[in-house]
Design a protein around this motif. Sequence first.
Motif, PDB file in Angstrom:
ATOM      1  N   TRP A  33      21.152  54.467  65.848  1.00  0.00           N
ATOM      2  CA  TRP A  33      20.569  54.828  67.142  1.00  0.00           C
ATOM      3  C   TRP A  33      21.676  55.069  68.164  1.00  0.00           C
ATOM      4  O   TRP A  33      22.510  54.220  68.424  1.00  0.00           O
ATOM      5  N   GLY A  34      21.702  56.268  68.764  1.00  0.00           N
ATOM      6  CA  GLY A  34      22.695  56.560  69.791  1.00  0.00           C
ATOM      7  C   GLY A  34      24.040  56.996  69.261  1.00  0.00           C
ATOM      8  O   GLY A  34      24.964  57.237  70.037  1.00  0.00           O
ATOM      9  N   LEU A  81      17.333  59.029  69.881  1.00  0.00           N
ATOM     10  CA  LEU A  81      17.063  57.951  70.817  1.00  0.00           C
ATOM     11  C   LEU A  81      15.628  58.048  71.298  1.00  0.00           C
ATOM     12  O   LEU A  81      14.909  58.996  70.973  1.00  0.00           O
ATOM     13  N   PHE A  84      13.611  56.417  77.148  1.00  0.00           N
ATOM     14  CA  PHE A  84      14.070  55.386  78.082  1.00  0.00           C
ATOM     15  C   PHE A  84      15.413  54.785  77.680  1.00  0.00           C
ATOM     16  O   PHE A  84      15.989  53.980  78.418  1.00  0.00           O
ATOM     17  N   ASP A  85      15.947  55.164  76.501  1.00  0.00           N
ATOM     18  CA  ASP A  85      17.279  54.728  76.085  1.00  0.00           C
ATOM     19  C   ASP A  85      18.364  55.733  76.467  1.00  0.00           C
ATOM     20  O   ASP A  85      19.548  55.475  76.235  1.00  0.00           O
ATOM     21  N   ARG A  86      17.963  56.858  77.022  1.00  0.00           N
ATOM     22  CA  ARG A  86      18.919  57.943  77.245  1.00  0.00           C
ATOM     23  C   ARG A  86      20.106  57.490  78.100  1.00  0.00           C
ATOM     24  O   ARG A  86      21.257  57.845  77.837  1.00  0.00           O
ATOM     25  N   GLU A  87      19.844  56.691  79.123  1.00  0.00           N
ATOM     26  CA  GLU A  87      20.931  56.296  80.016  1.00  0.00           C
ATOM     27  C   GLU A  87      21.947  55.391  79.323  1.00  0.00           C
ATOM     28  O   GLU A  87      23.055  55.197  79.826  1.00  0.00           O
ATOM     29  N   LEU A  88      21.592  54.849  78.159  1.00  0.00           N
ATOM     30  CA  LEU A  88      22.558  54.034  77.426  1.00  0.00           C
ATOM     31  C   LEU A  88      23.692  54.874  76.879  1.00  0.00           C
ATOM     32  O   LEU A  88      24.822  54.379  76.736  1.00  0.00           O
ATOM     33  N   ASP A 215      23.260  46.187  78.057  1.00  0.00           N
ATOM     34  CA  ASP A 215      22.374  46.829  77.077  1.00  0.00           C
ATOM     35  C   ASP A 215      23.163  47.718  76.130  1.00  0.00           C
ATOM     36  O   ASP A 215      22.815  47.835  74.941  1.00  0.00           O
ATOM     37  N   ARG A 216      24.214  48.344  76.628  1.00  0.00           N
ATOM     38  CA  ARG A 216      25.063  49.147  75.742  1.00  0.00           C
ATOM     39  C   ARG A 216      25.761  48.263  74.713  1.00  0.00           C
ATOM     40  O   ARG A 216      25.865  48.625  73.530  1.00  0.00           O
ATOM     41  N   LEU A 219      23.339  47.310  72.084  1.00  0.00           N
ATOM     42  CA  LEU A 219      23.126  48.427  71.158  1.00  0.00           C
ATOM     43  C   LEU A 219      24.233  48.464  70.108  1.00  0.00           C
ATOM     44  O   LEU A 219      23.971  48.652  68.909  1.00  0.00           O
ATOM     45  N   GLN A 222      23.935  45.591  67.662  1.00  0.00           N
ATOM     46  CA  GLN A 222      22.846  45.868  66.727  1.00  0.00           C
ATOM     47  C   GLN A 222      23.291  46.852  65.656  1.00  0.00           C
ATOM     48  O   GLN A 222      22.918  46.730  64.484  1.00  0.00           O
TER      49      GLN A 222
END
Length: 408
Positions: A33-34, A81, A84-88, A215-216, A219, A222
């Motif tokens: 993810w990301g 993604l 709502f995760d885009r800003e990460l 939060d980054r 991520l 994870q």
Amino acid sequence: PLAALPAFLADWQGFGTLGSGVDGLREGLGRPWGDPAPAPVWEEEILPARVDGYQPAWLDALFAETELAWAGCGAQRLTFLLPFDRELVVEPSDDPELETALAEVRALFPAGAGRFTLAELAAHSGLASAELTRRLWRLAWLGVVTNDGFAAVRRGIESGFEPATQPPPAHGHGTRRRLRFAQWQGTRPLVGSWLPTLPGPAEDDPLAVEELVRDRVRLLLQRYGVVFRELLARELPALQWGRIARTLRLLELGGEAVGGPFFEGIGGLQLASPAAVRRLERGVVDDRVVAIPALDPASPCGLGLPDLPALPRRVAGNWTVWHGARLVVVVERRGAALTLHVPPDHPTLPAFLGVLKQLLGRAVRPVPAITVETVNGEPAATSPYRPALAALAQTVTDGQGLRLLRRW
């Protein structure tokens, strides 16, 4: 030891354990993810390596049934993604090119939120579909527009993300030649609907900024379980070591991360999630065979750590195959060069070479044939590994090489 790092990353990211189908794919997308990767590599290498029998219809189902989205992050590169995760991963920027792109998006799209087909955008902008297609892809790689499905990306890959053009008139004739169907299809409007993904204003509240960085970090923990400077050098700028190291230490103080020398041979700081520490305490799985594309986030290629075995360049078409913590096969240039670290009569050699069958049989743009030029630096046609290769596929001698053809 550092030699266990590739096996840990593969185990942490679920290689060999995810199953198949839409559910397997949903789980398989969770770890990368990301992560940014060239657009073709996702369905040609990363997803088939992670999800057994990968089919593009499974990804289409996730786009249709969930909020899954893709975001451009550089020239013909993208990541998956949720909105709502885009800003990460995509952060506000004052780059003049981005400001110009945002103005262009506002000119191309009708005012207000919504999704628009290429025909609707052409009617609004007054642009021909070919020119509009070029602009949409350029804006997509800047991360300011996207399509609501992945079929548009597949079609873009086939055409090089350029609309096909009408060929010139045949020599000696005044009428234009007919387009072949594939060329004609390439000039038609792209499938799916397009929508702007304009970044919000930069956050000026220090507490909100710090929570975003936390939060980054979560991520990344994870995705990798254990993080260190070299591992994050290949991430997008917002996720690289220099941007998140201070917050990592704060999470360590709060108990969300654990510091320690988890892998010998890494000079700097290492931090892991508590779940990863427990996984490390159990030890790596030493009998699993996994094939990892060089561009996969689980791949150790490109880390530049001196105590790892010799690895191929981190480019599309290169793979490594591991038996537990042991590197057993290196595939370079889509199979043109093979390096095998086991003898020709090794009982598990067919499983180690299974990556070649995967290249020939994958669902998306399968390789029509693999010409193996060398095995361990020697001509493949006279290699003692030739019988093992012949057992995988139809084999034709091609000069000093071997041409592997899929068995239908």
